[in-house]
Design an enzyme around this catalytic site. Structure first.
Site, PDB file in Angstrom:
ATOM      1  N   SER A 105      11.832  -3.196  -7.526  1.00 21.53           N
ATOM      2  CA  SER A 105      12.708  -3.954  -6.631  1.00 21.53           C
ATOM      3  C   SER A 105      12.839  -5.399  -7.121  1.00 21.53           C
ATOM      4  O   SER A 105      13.938  -5.965  -7.167  1.00 21.53           O
ATOM      5  CB  SER A 105      12.136  -3.907  -5.207  1.00 21.53           C
ATOM      6  OG  SER A 105      12.937  -4.622  -4.322  1.00 21.53           O
ATOM      7  N   GLY A 123       9.432  -5.391   1.740  1.00 23.67           N
ATOM      8  CA  GLY A 123      10.034  -4.905   2.983  1.00 23.67           C
ATOM      9  C   GLY A 123      10.031  -5.972   4.071  1.00 23.67           C
ATOM     10  O   GLY A 123      10.176  -5.678   5.263  1.00 23.67           O
ATOM     11  N   LYS A 178       9.547  -8.652  -1.989  1.00 22.79           N
ATOM     12  CA  LYS A 178      10.077  -7.298  -2.211  1.00 22.79           C
ATOM     13  C   LYS A 178       9.225  -6.187  -1.591  1.00 22.79           C
ATOM     14  O   LYS A 178       9.257  -5.040  -2.048  1.00 22.79           O
ATOM     15  CB  LYS A 178      10.312  -7.000  -3.710  1.00 22.79           C
ATOM     16  CG  LYS A 178      11.047  -8.064  -4.487  1.00 22.79           C
ATOM     17  CD  LYS A 178      12.189  -8.708  -3.771  1.00 22.79           C
ATOM     18  CE  LYS A 178      13.401  -7.866  -3.568  1.00 22.79           C
ATOM     19  NZ  LYS A 178      14.458  -8.615  -2.839  1.00 22.79           N
ATOM     20  N   ARG A 206       3.544  -3.159   0.181  1.00 27.19           N
ATOM     21  CA  ARG A 206       4.299  -2.033  -0.411  1.00 27.19           C
ATOM     22  C   ARG A 206       3.648  -1.656  -1.728  1.00 27.19           C
ATOM     23  O   ARG A 206       3.062  -2.535  -2.404  1.00 27.19           O
ATOM     24  CB  ARG A 206       5.758  -2.492  -0.637  1.00 27.19           C
ATOM     25  CG  ARG A 206       6.691  -1.432  -1.158  1.00 27.19           C
ATOM     26  CD  ARG A 206       8.078  -2.008  -1.403  1.00 27.19           C
ATOM     27  NE  ARG A 206       9.064  -0.974  -1.653  1.00 27.19           N
ATOM     28  CZ  ARG A 206      10.329  -1.205  -1.987  1.00 27.19           C
ATOM     29  NH1 ARG A 206      10.766  -2.449  -2.097  1.00 27.19           N
ATOM     30  NH2 ARG A 206      11.162  -0.201  -2.207  1.00 27.19           N
ATOM     31  N   TRP A 233      12.980  -6.028   6.407  1.00 21.56           N
ATOM     32  CA  TRP A 233      12.975  -4.847   7.294  1.00 21.56           C
ATOM     33  C   TRP A 233      12.104  -5.144   8.521  1.00 21.56           C
ATOM     34  O   TRP A 233      12.528  -4.973   9.664  1.00 21.56           O
ATOM     35  CB  TRP A 233      12.447  -3.640   6.526  1.00 21.56           C
ATOM     36  CG  TRP A 233      12.724  -2.313   7.142  1.00 21.56           C
ATOM     37  CD1 TRP A 233      13.438  -2.072   8.291  1.00 21.56           C
ATOM     38  CD2 TRP A 233      12.314  -1.040   6.641  1.00 21.56           C
ATOM     39  NE1 TRP A 233      13.485  -0.720   8.531  1.00 21.56           N
ATOM     40  CE2 TRP A 233      12.806  -0.064   7.534  1.00 21.56           C
ATOM     41  CE3 TRP A 233      11.588  -0.611   5.529  1.00 21.56           C
ATOM     42  CZ2 TRP A 233      12.580   1.309   7.345  1.00 21.56           C
ATOM     43  CZ3 TRP A 233      11.375   0.746   5.333  1.00 21.56           C
ATOM     44  CH2 TRP A 233      11.865   1.682   6.238  1.00 21.56           C
ATOM     45  N   HIS A 281       6.228 -16.050   2.012  1.00 19.91           N
ATOM     46  CA  HIS A 281       5.627 -15.287   0.915  1.00 19.91           C
ATOM     47  C   HIS A 281       4.444 -16.062   0.311  1.00 19.91           C
ATOM     48  O   HIS A 281       3.917 -15.662  -0.728  1.00 19.91           O
ATOM     49  CB  HIS A 281       6.625 -15.085  -0.220  1.00 19.91           C
ATOM     50  CG  HIS A 281       7.771 -14.165   0.074  1.00 19.91           C
ATOM     51  ND1 HIS A 281       7.635 -12.958   0.697  1.00 19.91           N
ATOM     52  CD2 HIS A 281       9.098 -14.273  -0.235  1.00 19.91           C
ATOM     53  CE1 HIS A 281       8.817 -12.362   0.768  1.00 19.91           C
ATOM     54  NE2 HIS A 281       9.719 -13.140   0.220  1.00 19.91           N
ATOM     55  N   GLY A 295      16.218   1.159  -1.142  1.00 23.18           N
ATOM     56  CA  GLY A 295      15.472   1.323   0.109  1.00 23.18           C
ATOM     57  C   GLY A 295      14.654   2.598   0.185  1.00 23.18           C
ATOM     58  O   GLY A 295      14.572   3.224   1.235  1.00 23.18           O
TER      59      GLY A 295
END
Ligand code: PPS
Length: 284
Positions: A127, A44, A42, A119, A47, A97, A248
């Site tokens: 998130s 990003g 979670k 993040r 992205w 991860h 987002g």
């Protein structure tokens, strides 16, 4: 609906994770040409994966619009992902991860390019809570309060955020390691994409860069069924409960955490992050 985690080496994982992580760790051969996206869940990840995929095609969106994201950059710790990675041509692009101490050991003697995206952990909690309500391959929280407690104890898939970041940040300063943050992408997407493309050794023309930028906005990814996870089988996720591309934004925790939760979080954060240099994290 899953009722518990899969526990491996004392860490909780989704039930879809390769059970024999030790064999993966010893046998998977990382290649010098590989581009590896690493993150705590979670943060990003998808992205930055989309950005990497579009830099690879020099801004041509046909690949990201025709192949689902988990096949473009598969997860090394899932059986399906591993099979796809083995079939990829160089330069391979894949993601994980996994905490550093469980990642395939050959990484640490390779020249593979590693991009670690981080993040604000407070936003990771929010998130993660919404995502874990929808997942059928993991233990589901009954309430936000419960999930918050699990997170602080590291009792969530892939374990403690503090251990994850503390482990991977040991790679800081190596030529093949790029540290980037979700907040940085938000603050200046153009500069962030340029930073990633420079790290990957790809010089984009201004038209190519514009096309990457156009295709990695929140809305563009939300509208792209190959990137918005709507095609993920409902064996894994209950799509009625939440969208993968949810809000987002950066700083949503301020609307969600109570004062008491925020203070409890800060106390643990200060204890666990003591020793890391100030200014390293954009959320501080
Ligand atoms: S996962 O499941 O661990 O792989 O999730 P991950 O991709 O790491 O993180 C999901 C969150 O990233 C947000 N996201 C984006 N934000 C802004 N712009 C773009 N293009 C974008 N793509 C993904 C996604 O919405 C999740 O955050 P939340 O806060 O839940 O919306």
């Amino acid at each position: 609906m899953a009722t518990d985690y899969l526990w491996i080496e004392g860490i909780p994982f989704h039930t879809t994770t390769i059970r024999d992580l030790r064999s993966l760790q010893n046998e998977f051969v990382v290649r010098d040409e590989d581009v590896i996206t690493l993150s705590y869940p979670k943060s990003g990840t998808n992205w930055i994966k989309e950005i990497i995929n579009l830099i690879h095609t020099r801004g041509d969106p046909s690949w990201v619009q025709s192949v689902v994201s988990w096949e473009r950059s598969p997860w090394v710790e899932t059986p399906e992902g591993l099979e796809l990675i083995k079939k990829q041509k160089d330069p391979r692009s894949y993601a994980s991860h996994l905490p550093m101490h469980l990642f395939p050991k050959s990484l640490f003697t390779s020249k593979a390019k590693i991009i670690y995206i981080m993040r604000n952990p407070r936003d990771v909690i929010i998130s993660g809570y919404h995502f874990h309500k929808t997942l059928k391959i993991t233990k589901n929280p009954n309430s936000f309060e419960e999930y918050f407690e699990w997170f602080l104890r590291g009792n969530v898939p892939y374990g403690s955020w503090f251990d994850h970041i503390g482990g991977w940040l040991q790679m800081r300063g190596k030529d093949n390691f790029l540290l980037i943050s979700y907040e940085e992408l938000h603050q200046d997407l153009r500069a962030s994409v340029e930073k990633v493309s420079q790290f990957l050794g790809t010089k984009l023309s201004s038209e190519e860069l514009d096309s990457v930028l156009k295709n990695v906005t929140f809305q563009a990814m939300k509208d792209n069924k190959m990137s918005n996870f709507s095609l993920l089988s409902d064996i894994y996720m209950d799509h009625r409960k939440a969208c993968f591309l949810r809000k987002g934004i950066a700083g949503d925790w301020k609307n969600q955490l109570t004062v008491a939760q925020s203070e409890a979080f800060d106390k643990v954060y200060q204890e666990k992050m003591a020793g890391l240099p100030p200014g390293l994290f954009p959320w501080e």
